[in-house]
Every structure is written in structure tokens, then in C-alpha cells.
Design a protein around this motif. Structure first.
Motif, short mmCIF file in Angstrom:
data_model
loop_
_atom_site.label_atom_id
_atom_site.label_comp_id
_atom_site.label_asym_id
_atom_site.label_seq_id
_atom_site.Cartn_x
_atom_site.Cartn_y
_atom_site.Cartn_z
N HIS A 65 0.85 -1.20 0.00
CA HIS A 65 0.00 0.00 0.00
C HIS A 65 0.88 1.24 0.00
O HIS A 65 1.78 1.39 0.84
N VAL A 66 0.63 2.16 -0.95
CA VAL A 66 1.43 3.36 -1.11
C VAL A 66 0.50 4.57 -1.19
O VAL A 66 -0.55 4.52 -1.83
N GLU A 67 0.89 5.66 -0.53
CA GLU A 67 0.16 6.92 -0.62
C GLU A 67 1.11 8.02 -1.07
O GLU A 67 2.28 8.04 -0.69
N THR A 68 0.60 8.95 -1.88
CA THR A 68 1.36 10.14 -2.26
C THR A 68 0.62 11.37 -1.75
O THR A 68 -0.60 11.39 -1.68
N ARG B 57 7.05 16.57 -2.90
CA ARG B 57 6.09 15.50 -3.11
C ARG B 57 6.42 14.39 -2.11
O ARG B 57 7.59 14.03 -1.94
N LEU B 58 5.42 13.85 -1.44
CA LEU B 58 5.64 12.84 -0.42
C LEU B 58 5.14 11.48 -0.91
O LEU B 58 4.08 11.38 -1.53
N VAL B 59 5.91 10.44 -0.61
CA VAL B 59 5.50 9.06 -0.85
C VAL B 59 5.64 8.31 0.46
O VAL B 59 6.72 8.31 1.07
N LEU B 60 4.55 7.69 0.90
CA LEU B 60 4.56 6.90 2.13
C LEU B 60 4.07 5.50 1.79
O LEU B 60 3.18 5.33 0.95
N TRP B 61 4.62 4.49 2.46
CA TRP B 61 4.21 3.12 2.14
C TRP B 61 4.20 2.28 3.41
O TRP B 61 4.93 2.54 4.36
N ASP B 62 3.33 1.27 3.40
CA ASP B 62 3.29 0.28 4.48
C ASP B 62 4.21 -0.87 4.10
O ASP B 62 4.06 -1.49 3.03
N GLN C 66 11.59 -1.22 -5.19
CA GLN C 66 10.51 -1.42 -6.16
C GLN C 66 9.44 -0.34 -6.03
O GLN C 66 8.81 0.02 -7.02
N VAL C 67 9.23 0.18 -4.81
CA VAL C 67 8.34 1.33 -4.66
C VAL C 67 8.92 2.53 -5.40
O VAL C 67 8.20 3.26 -6.11
N LEU C 68 10.22 2.75 -5.25
CA LEU C 68 10.87 3.85 -5.98
C LEU C 68 10.70 3.68 -7.49
O LEU C 68 10.33 4.63 -8.19
N ASP C 69 10.98 2.49 -7.97
CA ASP C 69 10.90 2.25 -9.42
C ASP C 69 9.49 2.50 -9.95
O ASP C 69 9.32 3.03 -11.06
N ALA C 70 8.47 2.14 -9.15
CA ALA C 70 7.09 2.22 -9.63
C ALA C 70 6.48 3.61 -9.46
O ALA C 70 5.72 4.07 -10.31
N VAL C 71 6.79 4.26 -8.34
CA VAL C 71 6.08 5.50 -7.99
C VAL C 71 6.94 6.74 -8.21
O VAL C 71 6.41 7.84 -8.42
N VAL C 72 8.25 6.59 -8.16
CA VAL C 72 9.17 7.73 -8.37
C VAL C 72 10.18 7.33 -9.44
O VAL C 72 11.37 7.15 -9.16
N PRO C 73 9.74 7.15 -10.69
CA PRO C 73 10.64 6.62 -11.72
C PRO C 73 11.75 7.58 -12.12
O PRO C 73 12.74 7.16 -12.72
#
Length: 304
Positions: free
Chosen positions: A17-20, A55-60, A86-93
Motif C-alpha cells: 500500500h502506497v500513498e502520495t 512530493r511525499l510518498v509513504l508506504w506500508d 521497487q516502490v521507488l521504481d514504480a512510484v518515483v521513476p
């Protein structure tokens, strides 16, 4: 500014689960990784401060919050470091990124640095390490003595296996919100003089959301992890290390050692009287340290 939710599926099939949040067009992204048995909500106070700067990215992390569970053999710091990548690759390419981690979240950052050093100094331009350690958490006191004895008798693996075996049954009979639970949270997550009763209850509720099978599965990796090889990688970017003098889970000496081994790139902030939940009980100090890191990152970018 509105919160957006997404799901990142890892290469081993776990949904994260990821939130921006914040300005989605901001040139800088801050990725926040929470601690053991917590979830992304533990960053709520810093979220309010930072959303105007980046910009903020938070993940569980896997097994925590709204993320999916994992096979027991993959409940490791090495695996959560891969997940972060993998969160970085997907959400912050693309674009510059500052990574922030509390406790286990900081360990995940170090695992990522060890696994993918090419990211640091290129994509990752700053790191914020809060109440965390590169290893050796169970070397002293009764816990350290017990672990050394179990290792000498070759019983550590059976002991950890037994904990994981018993965890589902214990979870079924578990009582949440107890006075004993509050005592534990007060003692191990708060400091000398910062334990507001309402905050203790809030932290207790947050931590007790995580099922015992998750807690027991990750217990082994927290005892045995060693990410010291990652520290020279972190030294390529501005780093802030925040440690609390009354932290019983990641003692202040671990923070001092992190800053010393990272070297001149690290700023050490020692918070007197605070405990492991320093981001909740001393938000002004933590927020100021975080903003100084962002200033250093921007200064470095201008100099480059």
C-alpha cells in the motif's frame, strides 16, 4: 493537495500500500518508511510539515498496515530493502529523492543502499535516519546474554521457529488495549519525561494493529541484521541521523556510531530525554532537523 493511493506489487507477489501527498509537480520527492509493527500513519506529524516542500510518498512495509503478508522466509530487512527499491521504481521513476526511515524503515534504506548503491548520489540525494541502527541491537543485557547462550547451544533457530509456530494461537487469544500493553509501550517507546498518557494510548493502538505472526516473523531479522556495508554508500549524499538519549530499542550509541561511520556527510541530532517514538513526542525538533536536511540537499544541488 490531495492524497492519492496506489498499490505496488513486488516481484514475489506481495501488494504494498502506497500513498502520495504534497505537490505532485514538486522537483523533489521524499519517501517515508515507517518502523517495526507500525504503519505509514506514524509519519502524520512530519507529513503536515513536509508537504509544502516536496512530493511525499509513504508506504506500508510488507505485513504492516494495509500491505499484504509475506512468506515467513521473506520477512527480512534484505527483502524490505528490495521492496523500497521497487516502490521507488514504480512510484518515483525519475527525479531526485530523499529517503527517510524510522527504526526498521531506516534499516530498509540501508539494505537498499547495500543492494543498489548506484542509486545513491544519482537518484537518491539525501537520507534521514531516525532512531535506527546498522546492526548489533541484541548484543548487551539480558537479551544479548540469552541470544549468545541460544547460539552456543544451537537453539536460536528452533527458538525463533517456535515463536512463529505459537504466534497464530497467541494472536487468537490476544487482548489489545491492556494496562500491561500500555506499560510496555510507555517503557520502551517513550523517554524520560515525554510520555503523555494520550500519546501512549495512540502508539499502543498503532502498534497493536500489527498481528503477532508479523511481529514474530520479523523478530529474527531485527536481531541478526547487519547493514554496516551500506554506510559508505550513504556517505555520498547529505545524511541526518536523529537519536534519542532514552531510546531503549535503538540506543543513542547506535545513532552516534551511524553518524561517525558515515562521516562528514552526516549531521547528528541527539534529542535529550526522548525515546524511540521521538518523531511523535518531539515533532518540532525532528521537523527542524528534516527541513535542515532538505536545505542541505538543495544547497548541494545548486553547487553541482
Amino acid at each position: 493537495m490531495s492524497t492519492r493511493e496506489t498499490t505496488v506489487r513486488t516481484d514475489d507477489g506481495v501488494d504494498l500500500h502506497v500513498e502520495t501527498d504534497g505537490d505532485q509537480r514538486a522537483p523533489l520527492t521524499v519517501v517515508l518508511s515507517h518502523g517495526f509493527t507500525a504503519r505509514l500513519g506514524e509519519w502524520d506529524l512530519q507529513r503536515r510539515t513536509l508537504r509544502s516542500r516536496a512530493r511525499l510518498v509513504l508506504w506500508d512495509q510488507r505485513g504492516h498496515g494495509r500491505s499484504g503478508w509475506t512468506p515467513l522466509t521473506r520477512a527480512t530487512i534484505d527483502r524490505t530493502g528490495r521492496d523500497l527499491g521497487q516502490v521507488l521504481d514504480a512510484v518515483v521513476p525519475d527525479g531526485p529523492v530523499v529517503l527517510a526511515g524510522h527504526s526498521m524503515g531506516g534499516m530498509s534504506i540501508m539494505a537498499l543502499a547495500r543492494r543498489r548503491p548506484d542509486l545513491f548520489g544519482t537518484r537518491v540525494v539525501g537520507v534521514f535516519l531516525l532512531a535506527t541502527s546498522a546492526g548489533g541491537l541484541a548484543t548487551h543485557g539480558v537479551v544479548g546474554l540469552s541470544l549468545r547462550l541460544l547460539r552456543r547451544l544451537h537453539l536460536l533457530r528452533p527458538y525463533l521457529w517456535l515463536l512463529q509456530l505459537l504466534a497464530p494461537s497467541l494472536e487468537r487469544h490476544r487482548r489489545r488495549g491492556t494496562r500491561a500493553g500500555r506499560w510496555y509501550v510507555r517503557r520502551y517507546l517513550f523517554g524520560r519525561d515525554d510520555a503523555d498518557p494520550e500519546q501512549v494510548r495512540q502508539v499502543q493502538q498503532l502498534l497493536e494493529e500489527t498481528p503477532l505472526p508479523v511481529t514474530m516473523a520479523f523478530y529474527a531479522t531485527l536481531l541478526e541484521h547487519d547493514e554496516s556495508a551500506a554506510l559508505p554508500v550513504l556517505a555520498q549524499v547529505p545524511v541526518t541521523v536523529v537519536a534519542a538519549t532514552h531510546d531503549r530499542l535503538t540506543p543513542v550509541d547506535h545513532g552516534r556510531r551511524l553518524a561517525e561511520e558515515i562521516g562528514p556527510a552526516a549531521e547528528l541530532v541527539v534529542v535529550e530525554g526522548a525515546g524511540h517514538s521521538v518523531n511523535l513526542t518531539r515533532p518540532a525538533v525532528v521537523d527542524a532537523a528534516f527541513l535542515r536536511l532538505l536545505d542541505r540537499v538543495e544547497d548541494a544541488a545548486r553547487a553541482a
